[in-house]
Design a protein around this motif. Sequence first.
Motif, short mmCIF file in Angstrom:
data_model
loop_
_atom_site.label_atom_id
_atom_site.label_comp_id
_atom_site.label_asym_id
_atom_site.label_seq_id
_atom_site.Cartn_x
_atom_site.Cartn_y
_atom_site.Cartn_z
N THR A 143 4.15 -16.15 32.51
CA THR A 143 4.08 -15.61 33.86
C THR A 143 3.07 -14.45 33.88
N LYS A 144 2.86 -13.89 35.06
CA LYS A 144 1.87 -12.82 35.23
C LYS A 144 2.10 -11.71 34.21
N ASN A 145 1.03 -11.25 33.61
CA ASN A 145 1.03 -10.15 32.63
C ASN A 145 1.52 -10.53 31.24
N ASP A 180 -2.98 -16.53 36.73
CA ASP A 180 -1.55 -16.35 37.03
C ASP A 180 -0.73 -15.90 35.83
N ILE A 181 -1.31 -15.95 34.62
CA ILE A 181 -0.54 -15.51 33.44
C ILE A 181 -1.16 -14.29 32.77
N LEU A 182 -2.42 -13.96 33.17
CA LEU A 182 -3.12 -12.84 32.55
C LEU A 182 -2.74 -11.51 33.21
N VAL A 183 -2.98 -10.44 32.49
CA VAL A 183 -2.90 -9.11 33.09
C VAL A 183 -4.05 -8.97 34.09
N ASP A 184 -3.93 -8.03 34.99
CA ASP A 184 -5.05 -7.74 35.89
C ASP A 184 -6.26 -7.32 35.04
N GLY A 185 -7.41 -7.83 35.37
CA GLY A 185 -8.61 -7.50 34.59
C GLY A 185 -8.68 -8.25 33.26
N GLY A 186 -7.82 -9.26 33.09
CA GLY A 186 -7.81 -10.06 31.86
C GLY A 186 -9.11 -10.85 31.71
N GLU A 187 -9.38 -11.28 30.48
CA GLU A 187 -10.67 -11.91 30.19
C GLU A 187 -10.51 -13.31 29.59
N GLY A 216 -27.43 -27.64 13.11
CA GLY A 216 -28.57 -27.03 13.80
C GLY A 216 -28.39 -26.87 15.31
N GLN A 217 -27.18 -27.14 15.80
CA GLN A 217 -26.92 -27.02 17.24
C GLN A 217 -26.83 -25.54 17.63
N ARG A 218 -27.32 -25.25 18.80
CA ARG A 218 -27.23 -23.90 19.35
C ARG A 218 -25.82 -23.65 19.88
N ILE A 219 -25.34 -22.44 19.74
CA ILE A 219 -24.00 -22.11 20.22
C ILE A 219 -24.13 -21.16 21.43
N TYR A 220 -23.40 -21.47 22.49
CA TYR A 220 -23.38 -20.67 23.71
C TYR A 220 -22.06 -19.88 23.75
N ARG A 221 -22.12 -18.66 24.30
CA ARG A 221 -20.87 -17.89 24.39
C ARG A 221 -20.88 -17.01 25.64
N SER A 222 -19.71 -16.89 26.26
CA SER A 222 -19.60 -15.97 27.40
C SER A 222 -18.25 -15.25 27.37
N GLU A 223 -18.25 -14.06 27.98
CA GLU A 223 -17.01 -13.31 28.23
C GLU A 223 -16.97 -13.05 29.72
N VAL A 224 -15.88 -13.45 30.36
CA VAL A 224 -15.76 -13.22 31.81
C VAL A 224 -14.44 -12.54 32.09
N LYS A 225 -14.42 -11.80 33.22
CA LYS A 225 -13.29 -10.93 33.51
C LYS A 225 -12.81 -11.14 34.94
N TYR A 226 -11.51 -11.22 35.12
CA TYR A 226 -10.93 -11.29 36.47
C TYR A 226 -11.05 -9.90 37.11
N GLN A 227 -11.48 -9.89 38.35
CA GLN A 227 -11.77 -8.61 39.00
C GLN A 227 -10.63 -8.21 39.93
N ASN A 228 -9.40 -8.26 39.40
CA ASN A 228 -8.25 -7.98 40.28
C ASN A 228 -7.57 -6.69 39.92
N GLU A 229 -8.32 -5.77 39.24
CA GLU A 229 -7.70 -4.49 38.90
C GLU A 229 -7.50 -3.65 40.15
N LYS A 230 -6.32 -3.03 40.22
CA LYS A 230 -6.02 -2.21 41.39
C LYS A 230 -6.78 -0.88 41.30
#
Length: 215
Positions: free
Chosen positions: A105-107, A141-148, A201-215
């Motif tokens: 659940t949330k958080n 719905d299960i992450l903390v606010d601002g979770g990544e 020899g394959q290239r690796i892609y990576r990203s970090e994204v963040k939910y913008q729901n911090e109060k």
Amino acid sequence: MRLRHKPWAKDKLDQHPQFVVANPEMHKGNWHNVFEKNQPLHIEVGTGKGQFITGMAKANPDINYIGIELHVSVIVAALDRLIEADLPNLKLLNVNAADLGKYFTKNDVDRVYLNFSDPWPKSRHEKRRLTYKDFLKLYEDILVDGGEIHFKTDNQGLFEYSLTSFSAYGLLLKYVSLDFHNSGYEGNIMTEYEQKFSEMGQRIYRSEVKYQNEK
Ligand code: SAM
């Protein structure tokens, strides 16, 4: 991934309840009770044979980890690694990520890892991609606010799709690398697929994204 039928695998999971959580719905909202220490919880969705999550749990004893994998014949290899490493801060869950809302659940969760998720290249299978908007909602719905969400893949098409999906959902793109292994990033822990594809020899892609729901 080619799946080999292992009729004994389910019994093996059942025999190790200290590592494989048997009734995950019972822990919804109280996951810290499953671990020795009450500390942040990071989950990997589609954990495969567990190389990444076991390495992360060893390297970061101050974080709790859960590896989530759909296929019993695959997660049993992650269990073998965990039995050998005997880590108090790592548990495994043999469930479908589409049902995350039944178990968390949330958080409950501080971060979601997605590594080398199945690309499902046909557009009629878009909804199965773990970065499809419905999955992004499940994670929210299960992450903390601002979770990544931290995401790695070798698949350019899936990476481009996912960046668009993240952005359309309103996630903040914190970090994007189009050639992660040549980016100077230190402390990377490789997954099985990452090791295999980078050796080819394959290239690796990576990203970090963040939910913008911090109060
Ligand atoms: N993360 C590992 C790695 O990087 O080596 C495994 C990558 S493998 C291509 C993708 C894994 O995700 C498979 O083991 C598959 O069974 C699992 N998976 C796919 N969809 C899933 C879902 N809906 N719920 C749980 N696991 C899933």
